[in-house]
Design an enzyme around this catalytic site. Structure first.
Site, PDB file in Angstrom:
ATOM      1  N   HIS A  91       0.887  -1.248   0.032  1.00  0.00           N
ATOM      2  CA  HIS A  91       0.112  -0.107   0.050  1.00  0.00           C
ATOM      3  C   HIS A  91       0.875   1.263  -0.012  1.00  0.00           C
ATOM      4  O   HIS A  91       1.684   1.386   0.485  1.00  0.00           O
ATOM      5  CB  HIS A  91      -0.846  -0.151   1.303  1.00  0.00           C
ATOM      6  CG  HIS A  91      -1.893   1.071   1.234  1.00  0.00           C
ATOM      7  ND1 HIS A  91      -1.627   2.359   1.409  1.00  0.00           N
ATOM      8  CD2 HIS A  91      -3.248   1.101   0.825  1.00  0.00           C
ATOM      9  CE1 HIS A  91      -2.695   3.161   1.236  1.00  0.00           C
ATOM     10  NE2 HIS A  91      -3.912   2.286   0.617  1.00  0.00           N
ATOM     11  N   GLU A 161      -3.675   1.657  -7.375  1.00  0.00           N
ATOM     12  CA  GLU A 161      -4.258   2.708  -6.662  1.00  0.00           C
ATOM     13  C   GLU A 161      -3.426   4.241  -6.892  1.00  0.00           C
ATOM     14  O   GLU A 161      -2.251   4.103  -6.289  1.00  0.00           O
ATOM     15  CB  GLU A 161      -3.961   2.459  -5.048  1.00  0.00           C
ATOM     16  CG  GLU A 161      -4.814   1.305  -4.661  1.00  0.00           C
ATOM     17  CD  GLU A 161      -5.389   1.659  -3.154  1.00  0.00           C
ATOM     18  OE1 GLU A 161      -6.606   1.573  -3.049  1.00  0.00           O
ATOM     19  OE2 GLU A 161      -4.380   1.462  -2.396  1.00  0.00           O
TER      20      GLU A 161
HETATM   21  C1  PEP Z   1      -6.407   3.563  -0.177  1.00  0.00           C
HETATM   22  O1  PEP Z   1      -5.765   4.278   0.512  1.00  0.00           O
HETATM   23  O2  PEP Z   1      -6.301   2.362  -0.198  1.00  0.00           O
HETATM   24  C2  PEP Z   1      -8.077   4.109  -0.477  1.00  0.00           C
HETATM   25  C3  PEP Z   1      -8.523   3.244  -1.465  1.00  0.00           C
HETATM   26  O3  PEP Z   1      -8.140   5.060   0.158  1.00  0.00           O
HETATM   27  P1  PEP Z   1      -9.219   6.182  -0.085  1.00  0.00           P
HETATM   28  O4  PEP Z   1     -10.570   5.265  -0.506  1.00  0.00           O
HETATM   29  O5  PEP Z   1      -9.623   6.881   1.100  1.00  0.00           O
HETATM   30  O6  PEP Z   1      -9.091   6.989  -1.128  1.00  0.00           O
END
Ligand code: PEP
Length: 247
Positions: A91, A161
């Protein structure tokens, strides 16, 4: 559809955690999606051990060690014992705290060795006009997977992400068109890294400001197999709406 709730450190007490699990269980029971909750490590066992619902649990991270004199570490095996079936690895918030591509690869190996299903997070800090972010994502995938046995690579779920979209609001998430393009790119890279034509079955998730307002448009035609939800997963109403939107 796979919907993963990354509670991060938003949930800090057991009553709130149990309430969220109960609300999520109700929403999940009306959906065909697989719903996975990643609680903070000290709460994982209390929620996941003996869980008989359709919900599954994930570790938010695992140690790069396999045990021994490592104060404060949560090994893959200990996370399994606490009821996790999945582990989020790489992450961006762990990478920012020091996880290099090499450490991410070690953690991936430990998760697979213990039978945890890894959710490998990749994503660029920013989108440069020259498109260097594509090479960045490719390198994160290559570095994580190259030392993993071919047959195990097929077990890895990839979560795209983009860091620039994390922790904001629906309007700041990636657009469906750009997401579809990136999913295609990730699948192309996976086709080079995974054996035979197994990449066709590889699961790719999206995470970054998924909220009830954008959940459906993000998933509709982008080719993603699910979502990783951060802040909105720690709010029972918002997360239940996301599950409903994706049902
Ligand atoms: C994350 O950090 O995995 C994430 C998806 O955060 P958010 O939904 O808060 O953007």
């Amino acid at each position: 559809m796979l919907i993963v709730a990354n509670w991060k450190a938003y949930v800090e007490d057991l009553p709130k955690a149990k309430g969220l699990v109960a609300a999520t269980r109700r929403a999940a029971s009306r959906s065909k999606a697989t719903v996975v909750i990643a609680p903070p490590p000290p709460l994982l066992g209390a929620l996941a051990i003996g869980n008989r619902s359709r919900l599954a649990f994930a570790a938010q991270d695992i140690s790069r060690t396999t045990g021994g004199a490592q104060t404060g570490e949560s090994t893959a095996r200990a996370c399994m014992a606490a009821g996790a079936a999945y582990a989020i690895i790489g992450h961006s918030e762990r990478r920012a705290a020091g996880d290099t591509n090499g450490i991410v690869a070690e953690k991936l190996g430990h998760a697979l060795a213990q039978g945890l299903i890894p959710i490998l997070c990749v994503g660029e800090k920013e989108r440069d006009p020259a498109g260097r972010y594509l090479a960045f994502v490719r390198e994160e995938l290559r570095a994580a997977l190259e030392d993993i046995a071919q047959k195990d690579r097929t077990k890895v779920i990839v979560a795209y992400e983009p860091i620039w979209a994390i922790g904001k609001h629906a309007k700041d998430a990636i657009g469906p068109h750009d997401l579809a393009e990136m999913v295609l790119y990730i699948k192309k890279v996976l086709a080079e890294l995974l054996p035979g034509n197994s990449s066709a079955r590889a699961q790719v998730l999206y995470g970054g400001s998924v909220e009830p307002e954008d959940a459906r448009s993000l998933t509709a035609a982008s080719g993603i197999d699910g979502v990783l939800v951060g802040h909105a997963s720690a709010d029972s109403r918002q997360f239940a709406s996301i599950i409903k939107e994706l049902s």
